[in-house]
Design an enzyme around this catalytic site. Sequence first.
Site, short mmCIF file in Angstrom:
data_model
loop_
_atom_site.label_atom_id
_atom_site.label_comp_id
_atom_site.label_asym_id
_atom_site.label_seq_id
_atom_site.Cartn_x
_atom_site.Cartn_y
_atom_site.Cartn_z
CG HIS A 1 -1.98 -1.00 1.22
ND1 HIS A 1 -3.26 -0.78 0.77
CD2 HIS A 1 -1.95 -2.30 1.61
CE1 HIS A 1 -3.97 -1.88 0.89
NE2 HIS A 1 -3.19 -2.83 1.39
CE LYS B 1 -7.05 13.47 0.30
NZ LYS B 1 -7.23 12.29 -0.49
NE ARG B 2 -3.24 7.44 6.02
CZ ARG B 2 -2.02 7.21 5.54
NH1 ARG B 2 -0.95 7.40 6.29
NH2 ARG B 2 -1.85 6.79 4.30
CE LYS C 1 -2.91 10.43 3.08
NZ LYS C 1 -3.66 9.59 2.12
CB THR D 1 -10.46 4.44 -1.13
OG1 THR D 1 -9.96 4.81 0.15
CG2 THR D 1 -9.75 3.20 -1.63
CE LYS E 1 -14.36 5.40 0.86
NZ LYS E 1 -13.46 5.54 2.01
C1 F58 Z 1 -3.36 3.79 2.19
N1 F58 Z 1 -2.44 3.49 3.23
C2 F58 Z 1 -2.70 4.50 1.02
N2 F58 Z 1 -1.83 3.40 5.41
O1 F58 Z 1 -2.03 5.64 1.49
C3 F58 Z 1 -3.79 4.89 0.04
O2 F58 Z 1 -3.23 5.47 -1.09
C4 F58 Z 1 -4.57 3.65 -0.36
O3 F58 Z 1 -5.69 4.01 -1.10
C5 F58 Z 1 -5.04 2.88 0.86
O4 F58 Z 1 -3.96 2.59 1.71
C6 F58 Z 1 -5.71 1.58 0.50
O5 F58 Z 1 -4.92 0.87 -0.39
C7 F58 Z 1 -2.81 3.68 4.51
O6 F58 Z 1 -3.91 4.04 4.83
C8 F58 Z 1 -1.91 3.58 6.74
O7 F58 Z 1 -2.86 4.10 7.31
C9 F58 Z 1 -0.74 3.09 7.49
C10 F58 Z 1 -1.23 2.08 8.51
C11 F58 Z 1 -0.10 1.60 9.36
C12 F58 Z 1 0.64 2.73 9.99
C13 F58 Z 1 1.14 3.71 8.96
C14 F58 Z 1 0.00 4.23 8.11
#
Ligand code: F58
Length: 815
Positions: free
Chosen positions: A357, A544-545, A550, A652, A656
């Site tokens: 990811h 988003k985060r 971003k 994602t 949406k």
């Molecule tokens: C996200 N990763 C990607 N990671 O950033 C996003 O582009 C993608 O659409 C999504 O995955 C699904 O494939 C993501 O959300 C985290 O939250 C990590 C989790 C573990 C700790 C570091 C951040």
Amino acid sequence: MITISKKKFKQYFESKMYSLYAQSIEGATNEQLLNVLCSVIKDIISKRWIGTRLGCEKEIYYFSIEFLMGRQLKSNLLNLDIEDTIRDGLKEMGIKLENLIEEECDPALGNGGLGRLAACFLDSMASLNISGHGYGLRYKYGLFEQKFVNGYQVEVPDNWLTQGSYIWETVRPNKATVVKFEGDVYLVNDNDRLKVIHKNYIPVMAMPYDIPIIGYKNDYINTLRLFKSEIVNRDFGPITANAKNHSGSYEDALKYKYYTEEISQVLYPNDSNYAGRLLRLKQEYFLVSAGIQDIIRKYKKNKLKIIDLSKNVAIHINDTHPTLCIPELMRILLDEEGLSWEEAWEITKNTISYTNHTIMAEAMEKWPVDMMKKLLPRIYMIIEEINRRYLNDLTDKYSDYERIKRMSIINENNISMANLSIVGSHSVNGVAYLHTEILKNEVLNDFYLDEPQKFNNKTNGIAHRRWLISCNEELSDYITELIGEEWEKDTNHLKKLEIYKENKEVLEKLAEIKLNNKKNFADFIKKEYEIDINPNSIYDVQIKRLHAYKRQLLNVLHILHLYHELLENPNFNMEPRTFIFGAKAAPGYYLAKCIIKLINSVANKINNDERIKNKIKVVFVENYGVSLAEKIIPATEVSEQISTTTKEASGTGNMKFMMNGAITIATLDGANVEIHEQVGDDNIVIFGLKAHQVLHYNKYGGYSALDLYNSNRYIKRVVDDLINGFIPNMDNEGRAIYDSLITYNDEYFVLRDLENYTEAQYKINKLYKNKEQWNKISLINIANSGIFSSDRTISDYARDIWFKGCEINGERNKL
Ligand code: F58
């Protein structure tokens, strides 16, 4: 068939109220009413839930350290097709279903996209009749609750289990397993076989809590099994934290209790980078070991041969957090099932598949060898042996020492979880076309060249049931009125909407629905934040985060630019706009927190400046999460997808928004590329550096943020705002952001893309002036969003990865 009549439901509800609370409905609180309703629904589905689990086709297990499920009541009622019956029944008892829906907690057992994707996948697997189950952790505290104090983010613990339990869960003590940490491992010769003896370990009980995952109108129910860590009763062995020095003292017992319970205590917030952290490693192994033991237990109960495991079971690892599935499965096959290394390795590789990811090096997990050796001695031995054999193969094939070093699983005293995942699985996929290409050609190129057949793309998707049917009922009903209900089961039918793209009446109705959603959201903002927003302004949203890549910073610098333009020229040509942000920053991520402070300070200044006559409003919603997203997305007109090209694996949220008729302003990053491909140049606004340009800059340099700052007065103006007092109370935070841009040369090309972004925003403004044109674009976006349903994604995983080569794949293809 799962169903219930209104009359029966009412009787059932009333008697449940008495049996659970010994009181009448009239005197009950919303919390009690909700508990009763959930309990009734759980009873209704219970028989069918068990029935589904007795399926005989291949079982899919989806391991994820995060599941961001969102509230379940509405979605369960929708999927069971009993929403109207329940709503009417409750109404006759004087209860409003909507109040109970809002009463439910929203478990924050994830950080963002990765956790939400896992939840959408569960929804789709159940809806597509795939026996697919989730394994995760039942964190006592989810992601922190975010509050703003003077514009700063303050983190408050998320105590979501206030009642001690979660309404949808069922605890299954008879299925608990023990996970072993630390201790000493001995290999002894037992009749010419190597026998492994693990002594002095610390046992931790993995207690399963099951949540039903209900398919859409198909009577199919899967399970999300979340493990909670607990002490092991005395009968299971030692109870001290350090069994070696077992003294049986009260203090030791407390230490042990702390050791075990700490493991599932709290979700790790995402961070800008990953340092090895012992507790996280414990969480990962705990999840993996509990899950794999559970799978093998069930498998053996069905009297299937262990050698056929990969024919009957697929294990999918959601990013590298569950990578220890590989050595854990090896351990069980070798040490407990007595298979040879070759047999065990073949089965493991054929059973496990891996999704990546991120391409960001700092987010790639690496664990220090010493940490792994001490915490998981047997697992470390297995990893070492996997690596030894792998390096042997590589040295047979290649003479480039540097390359072999890059591919080694253990390197400079660190274990690379990505490398282990690739080597120990049969499939590696990225989550959007561009992301997969970058994995293949850049980040994982050595591995791709070595085993190209392993690599594939699976563009992400979203559960359209939650993200359209349920959160935007008015739009969803109108779509059904126009094109019939087939699209609900197969979103490709949304394409039929295109015939209405010139139909004035339809376009006006779509605009009316959007306006209603905007008004509802304005009411919500007024109630929660005491801020007035204008439903006739453009709702422009970035949720988003919070992360530098971003580029929420790009958005806010552009807002500052507009603000200056308005101050200089009160007649500056712009449609009123409401900029909406929602984001949490990891507690340890200083720059991200500075950006939150910046947005809040800019909001405070602009929202209170009468000179600009409400042309701009900035709203930063607190504590962004799934439930808030469900309110914001239907009301959004402009979707901000503005990451530094190459950095966002997929995104994602972008899907949406599109499905709900927003128009996207985007870089050609992640799945924006596919969205662009679906709608064409005229129906999305693209700007910014292209992937090859970013990759070129990264490799060869050639970008100077300082030169740009000195040569462009508009850029200089907004960057100077950060440090010249223009935005009050921004001293340290403004300086940190300024330094990231100028002193450290703008790693994420914010300034490099600013001018182009401003032009793109100008284009959005112009498009919006022509309402009919805007509505047409909006319709085209909805009509072409069908491909982004997670049903499509899951069908792709099933066909290409989980059921590849299986007889039932033929059946699956008909889905
Ligand atoms: C996200 N990763 C990607 N990671 O950033 C996003 O582009 C993608 O659409 C999504 O995955 C699904 O494939 C993501 O959300 C985290 O939250 C990590 C989790 C573990 C700790 C570091 C951040």
